[in-house]
Every structure is written in C-alpha cells, then in structure tokens.
Design an enzyme around this catalytic site. Structure first.
Site, PDB file in Angstrom:
ATOM      1  N   TYR A  76     -28.848  37.027   7.288  1.00 37.99           N
ATOM      2  CA  TYR A  76     -27.677  36.221   7.615  1.00 37.99           C
ATOM      3  C   TYR A  76     -27.494  36.080   9.119  1.00 37.99           C
ATOM      4  CZ  TYR A  76     -26.714  36.992   2.676  1.00 37.99           C
ATOM      5  OH  TYR A  76     -26.809  37.052   1.302  1.00 37.99           O
TER       6      TYR A  76
ATOM      7  N   GLU B  10     -19.643  37.705   2.008  1.00 39.90           N
ATOM      8  CA  GLU B  10     -19.524  39.150   2.137  1.00 39.90           C
ATOM      9  C   GLU B  10     -20.875  39.764   1.808  1.00 39.90           C
ATOM     10  OE1 GLU B  10     -17.405  37.714  -0.284  1.00 39.90           O
ATOM     11  OE2 GLU B  10     -15.563  37.604   0.876  1.00 39.90           O
TER      12      GLU B  10
END
Length: 151
Positions: free
Chosen positions: A119, A107
C-alpha cells in the site's frame, strides 16, 4: 507457457472462488451473504485477477461520491509473492479513478508487513489507527489514505 493475466469486474458467478480465497486468507472471513450484498450493490465495485481464466485474487470497495473504502483485497496463497497483489491493486486503483474516485482509504492489520509495504508503494499514507479493530487476534488496524489531485 506464459499465463494470461488480466483483471475484470467481479460477478456473482465468481463468488465461490472469492470465498475460497477469503476463507484461506483471513481469520475472520466475510460471509457469503456479505459478499452477495456487496456484489449486488450499485455502491460497490469489485475486480478479480485471473491467470489463464482461474481467479487468483480480488479487490473490492464501497464507493461514495469521490471516495472509496477498500474493504477486501486478497491473493490466493499459492500465488503470493509474485507481484500479483501489486498488479491487481494498480489496476483496481486505476479503475476506481476512472469511476470518479479521488481518494481511497483502507485498513490493514498492524502486523501485515507485506500488505503495508504494498500500500505504501502505491502512494497510500498512514493517517490513523483503530485500536483492537481485529478483535479476534487483538490487533490494531492502521488507516491508510491515497488521494489524487488537489484535495
């Protein structure tokens, strides 16, 4: 003089430095006890990034069969913006893969553009959202997944 950059498995002896980075990075940092439990658990794996033997970052995940839930990634603020987060995450993901992980999730706070870009550059794909996950700042969490192989 070039700095000697390397990653290694985190130990309890690294905890003070990891906590220092954690507390300077996050508005709701993990407690010492939480880190101790993680570092002692056979279901967790943590790495630290060192420069000339000084810890400048860490990453950690909870492992369940072929899946990893990455819960912690942080780089000391004095070392951000120099590619160290990318270096750490590439090595960490490789280490997870070598441990049999074939999918990883994490998350990230919806307004953390730097982490999101990192990411996504590593092959993570946005697959969901958790409303007000970061309750202290009233921000959503974006849920990312990275899969290897034919899942």
């Amino acid at each position: 003089m070039d700095l000697l950059k390397k990653t290694r498995t985190a130990t309890l002896e690294d905890l003070d430095r990891m906590l220092s980075i954690e507390e300077a990075t996050f508005s709701s940092p993990w407690s010492r006890r939480s880190f101790e439990l993680e570092l002692k658990s056979p279901l967790s794996y943590y790495e630290v990034l060192t420069l000339s033997d000084q810890i400048v970052g860490y990453a950690g995940a909870y492992l369940l069969e072929d899946e990893a839930h990455i819960g912690n990634v942080a780089i000391d603020e004095d070392f951000r913006g120099n590619g160290y987060g990318s270096y750490l995450m590439k090595h960490f993901l490789f280490s997870l893969y070598e441990r049999g992980v074939r999918k990883a999730t994490l998350e990230v706070r919806e307004d953390n553009a730097v982490a999101i870009a990192l990411y996504e550059s590593l092959g993570f794909i946005l697959e969901g959202r958790r409303k007000n996950y970061y309750n202290d700042v009233k921000k959503d969490a974006l849920i990312y997944w990275r899969r290897w192989g034919n899942d």
